[in-house]
Write a protein that holds these residues in place. Structure first.
Motif, PDB file in Angstrom:
ATOM      1  N   ASN A 163       0.881  -0.975  -0.016  1.00  0.00           N
ATOM      2  CA  ASN A 163      -0.012  -0.079  -0.058  1.00  0.00           C
ATOM      3  C   ASN A 163       0.910   1.229   0.130  1.00  0.00           C
ATOM      4  OD1 ASN A 163      -1.159  -2.453   1.744  1.00  0.00           O
ATOM      5  ND2 ASN A 163      -2.983  -1.365   1.080  1.00  0.00           N
ATOM      6  N   PRO A 164       0.435   2.322  -0.838  1.00  0.00           N
ATOM      7  CA  PRO A 164       1.435   3.533  -0.846  1.00  0.00           C
ATOM      8  C   PRO A 164       1.483   4.397   0.545  1.00  0.00           C
ATOM      9  CG  PRO A 164      -0.752   3.852  -1.936  1.00  0.00           C
ATOM     10  CD  PRO A 164      -0.751   2.416  -1.570  1.00  0.00           C
ATOM     11  N   PHE A 165       0.623   4.011   1.446  1.00  0.00           N
ATOM     12  CA  PHE A 165       0.474   5.043   2.742  1.00  0.00           C
ATOM     13  C   PHE A 165       0.746   3.988   3.789  1.00  0.00           C
ATOM     14  CE2 PHE A 165      -2.048   7.238  -0.528  1.00  0.00           C
ATOM     15  CZ  PHE A 165      -1.371   8.337  -0.689  1.00  0.00           C
ATOM     16  N   TYR A 166       1.391   4.560   4.851  1.00  0.00           N
ATOM     17  CA  TYR A 166       1.931   3.814   5.801  1.00  0.00           C
ATOM     18  C   TYR A 166       0.572   3.348   6.700  1.00  0.00           C
ATOM     19  CZ  TYR A 166       3.675   2.883  10.698  1.00  0.00           C
ATOM     20  OH  TYR A 166       4.177   2.299  11.894  1.00  0.00           O
ATOM     21  N   GLN A 167      -0.328   4.251   6.879  1.00  0.00           N
ATOM     22  CA  GLN A 167      -1.301   3.699   7.689  1.00  0.00           C
ATOM     23  C   GLN A 167      -2.364   2.597   7.070  1.00  0.00           C
ATOM     24  OE1 GLN A 167      -2.423   4.822  10.692  1.00  0.00           O
ATOM     25  NE2 GLN A 167      -3.904   3.343  10.444  1.00  0.00           N
ATOM     26  N   ASP A 168      -2.329   2.450   5.782  1.00  0.00           N
ATOM     27  CA  ASP A 168      -2.796   1.561   5.240  1.00  0.00           C
ATOM     28  C   ASP A 168      -1.967   0.288   5.370  1.00  0.00           C
ATOM     29  OD1 ASP A 168      -4.821   3.152   4.063  1.00  0.00           O
ATOM     30  OD2 ASP A 168      -3.618   3.547   2.104  1.00  0.00           O
ATOM     31  N   ARG A 169      -0.635   0.287   5.531  1.00  0.00           N
ATOM     32  CA  ARG A 169       0.150  -1.021   5.746  1.00  0.00           C
ATOM     33  C   ARG A 169      -0.099  -1.312   7.023  1.00  0.00           C
ATOM     34  NH1 ARG A 169       3.516   2.495   2.703  1.00  0.00           N
ATOM     35  NH2 ARG A 169       5.040   2.940   4.523  1.00  0.00           N
ATOM     36  N   VAL A 170      -0.372  -0.308   8.172  1.00  0.00           N
ATOM     37  CA  VAL A 170      -0.644  -0.739   9.508  1.00  0.00           C
ATOM     38  C   VAL A 170      -1.958  -1.509   9.574  1.00  0.00           C
ATOM     39  CG1 VAL A 170      -1.257   0.247  11.660  1.00  0.00           C
ATOM     40  CG2 VAL A 170       0.752   1.234  10.515  1.00  0.00           C
ATOM     41  N   ARG A 171      -2.956  -0.997   8.834  1.00  0.00           N
ATOM     42  CA  ARG A 171      -4.202  -1.698   8.870  1.00  0.00           C
ATOM     43  C   ARG A 171      -3.942  -3.177   8.325  1.00  0.00           C
ATOM     44  NH1 ARG A 171      -6.319   3.231   6.513  1.00  0.00           N
ATOM     45  NH2 ARG A 171      -7.140   4.538   8.487  1.00  0.00           N
ATOM     46  N   TRP A 172      -3.280  -3.306   7.305  1.00  0.00           N
ATOM     47  CA  TRP A 172      -2.917  -4.664   6.672  1.00  0.00           C
ATOM     48  C   TRP A 172      -2.526  -5.541   7.860  1.00  0.00           C
ATOM     49  CZ3 TRP A 172       1.159  -7.725   6.366  1.00  0.00           C
ATOM     50  CH2 TRP A 172       1.133  -8.784   5.528  1.00  0.00           C
ATOM     51  N   LEU A 173      -1.461  -4.974   8.517  1.00  0.00           N
ATOM     52  CA  LEU A 173      -0.797  -5.685   9.402  1.00  0.00           C
ATOM     53  C   LEU A 173      -1.567  -6.163  10.560  1.00  0.00           C
ATOM     54  CD1 LEU A 173       2.016  -7.077  10.625  1.00  0.00           C
ATOM     55  CD2 LEU A 173       2.377  -4.991  11.917  1.00  0.00           C
ATOM     56  N   ALA A 174      -2.453  -5.117  11.235  1.00  0.00           N
ATOM     57  CA  ALA A 174      -3.363  -5.551  12.251  1.00  0.00           C
ATOM     58  C   ALA A 174      -4.301  -6.642  11.699  1.00  0.00           C
ATOM     59  CB  ALA A 174      -4.112  -4.189  12.487  1.00  0.00           C
ATOM     60  N   LYS A 175      -4.843  -6.578  10.577  1.00  0.00           N
ATOM     61  CA  LYS A 175      -5.717  -7.842  10.083  1.00  0.00           C
ATOM     62  C   LYS A 175      -4.832  -9.032   9.889  1.00  0.00           C
ATOM     63  CE  LYS A 175      -8.742  -8.979   6.268  1.00  0.00           C
ATOM     64  NZ  LYS A 175      -9.396  -8.403   4.899  1.00  0.00           N
ATOM     65  N   TYR A 176      -3.676  -8.990   9.643  1.00  0.00           N
ATOM     66  CA  TYR A 176      -2.664 -10.119   9.499  1.00  0.00           C
ATOM     67  C   TYR A 176      -2.465 -10.946  10.574  1.00  0.00           C
ATOM     68  CZ  TYR A 176       1.396 -13.065   8.318  1.00  0.00           C
ATOM     69  OH  TYR A 176       2.362 -14.045   8.286  1.00  0.00           O
ATOM     70  N   LEU A 177      -2.136  -9.938  11.895  1.00  0.00           N
ATOM     71  CA  LEU A 177      -1.801 -10.496  13.163  1.00  0.00           C
ATOM     72  C   LEU A 177      -3.254 -10.743  13.948  1.00  0.00           C
ATOM     73  CD1 LEU A 177       0.681  -7.850  14.046  1.00  0.00           C
ATOM     74  CD2 LEU A 177       1.122 -10.251  13.336  1.00  0.00           C
ATOM     75  N   GLN A 178      -4.370 -10.278  13.472  1.00  0.00           N
ATOM     76  CA  GLN A 178      -5.815 -10.343  14.146  1.00  0.00           C
ATOM     77  C   GLN A 178      -5.747  -9.558  15.347  1.00  0.00           C
ATOM     78  OE1 GLN A 178      -6.292 -14.813  14.213  1.00  0.00           O
ATOM     79  NE2 GLN A 178      -7.251 -14.833  12.290  1.00  0.00           N
ATOM     80  N   ARG A 179      -5.284  -8.608  15.361  1.00  0.00           N
ATOM     81  CA  ARG A 179      -5.094  -7.543  16.297  1.00  0.00           C
ATOM     82  C   ARG A 179      -5.558  -6.222  15.758  1.00  0.00           C
ATOM     83  NH1 ARG A 179      -4.413 -11.707  18.164  1.00  0.00           N
ATOM     84  NH2 ARG A 179      -2.691 -12.304  19.580  1.00  0.00           N
ATOM     85  N   ASP A 180      -5.763  -5.272  16.858  1.00  0.00           N
ATOM     86  CA  ASP A 180      -6.040  -3.776  16.645  1.00  0.00           C
ATOM     87  C   ASP A 180      -4.948  -3.068  16.145  1.00  0.00           C
ATOM     88  OD1 ASP A 180      -4.747  -3.190  18.737  1.00  0.00           O
ATOM     89  OD2 ASP A 180      -6.512  -3.006  20.131  1.00  0.00           O
TER      90      ASP A 180
END
Length: 327
Positions: free
Chosen positions: A82-99
């Motif tokens: 994803n081009p923006f950091y916040q979007d990459r954070v959201r992807w990681l949260a979903k991947y880890l199943q965390r907030d």
């Protein structure tokens, strides 16, 4: 250079488009440039290449979750471009199943650990360069067969060396048995038996440290530059820590390793590549998971081994310990 300074620069670099940022030359700090070997004359493309190589290498020493977090933060993970950091954070949260907050905390932890790895790698490389013997020969091929199903574990080593200078008459080899550190005593001939099958004569044996035995192998005749020579050795020693790694002091082009396990087969076998020797027994240092075949064997290969780093396998068997390492 401090890990704190480097971690701060890494946290700045992860923002926005990460390593895909168009003005990367302006965003890469001095500490990061120093550990990655970039210069003021390098263009963005060269800086991006060097940073990508360094970050990808360092993350291999991180636990799986921190490795994923760091790669995602920089936009290096194939599923988090994803081009923006916040979007990459959201992807990681979903991947880890965390907030999102947990994801950011995991990224910060990964950045701090990554900086420690980078600084340690730089310092260790500098020390290794200072202490490393002059480049007079290297190993073209090293093949090791380790049998753990014998009354006393045995390792057969077949090595082809290439002379990088004239008049090479002796090879400086070594083998480490970590267990002696815990016993607080030097390694005796009964702890480590070395037999030369062909290619030379064992001319000397000395303790280089409390757990490292230096071996001097006298060749039948001196080698001239570019000359090749093959040797065959057998090592016998108790293996009390569950890993076997090669930590070369001279470059190695190919390391081929067969390990035959005793019953019961280990619950887990992991391939270790370019890790610090002290981290070989640390389960936080992860690698590819290997599955022993029907005979209880695994087979791995490594190419272009860097002196001072460890390559091999680690296994997990309850209530077992020791390790050997070829050098």
């Amino acid at each position: 250079m401090s890990a704190v300074d480097l971690a701060g620069e890494l946290k700045v670099l992860r923002r926005g488009r990460g390593l895909a940022a168009p003005q990367l030359a302006e965003r890469a700090g001095p500490a990061l440039r120093a550990v990655c070997g970039t210069t003021e004359d390098d263009e963005n493309a060269e800086i991006r290449r060097r940073l990508t190589d360094c970050l990808s290498e360092w993350t291999r020493s991180l636990p799986d979750d921190l490795q994923t977090a760091v790669l995602a933060a920089f936009g290096l993970h194939p599923e988090a471009g994803n081009p923006f950091y916040q979007d990459r954070v959201r992807w990681l949260a979903k991947y880890l199943q965390r907030d999102d907050r947990t994801a950011r905390r995991r990224i910060d932890e990964g950045m701090d650990r990554l900086a420690e790895v980078a600084v340690a790698s730089t310092n260790e490389s500098d020390e290794a360069e200072k202490s490393r013997p002059s480049r007079r020969w290297h190993t073209e091929e090293l093949r090791v067969a380790l049998a753990l199903d014998q009354p006393i574990p045995e390792a057969f080593e077949f090595r082809r060396i290439v002379a990088d200078a004239d008049d090479i008459s002796e090879l400086d080899l070594a083998l480490t048995l970590t267990d002696s550190v815990y016993r607080g005593e030097a390694i005796g001939t009964d702890d480590l038996r070395v037999d030369v099958f062909h290619g030379g004569r064992l001319a000397g044996r000395a303790m280089e440290s409390t757990d490292r035995v230096g071996l001097a192998l006298r060749l039948p005749q001196p080698l001239r530059r570019h000359g090749k020579h093959e040797i065959a050795l057998r090592f016998r020693a108790e293996i009390r820590h569950p890993h076997f790694v090669c930590v070369p002091r001279h470059p190695v082009d190919l390391f081929d390793l067969h390990v035959r396990f005793a019953s019961p087969i280990p619950a887990e076998v992991v391939q270790l590549e370019r890790v610090f020797q002290d981290d070989a027994s640390d389960e936080a240092a992860r690698g590819f998971v290997l599955t022993p075949d029907a005979t209880g064997e695994v087979h791995v290969q490594f190419r272009n081994l860097a002196p001072g780093f460890a390559y091999g396998v680690r296994w997990r068997v309850p209530d077992l310990g020791s390790h050997g390492s070829a050098n």
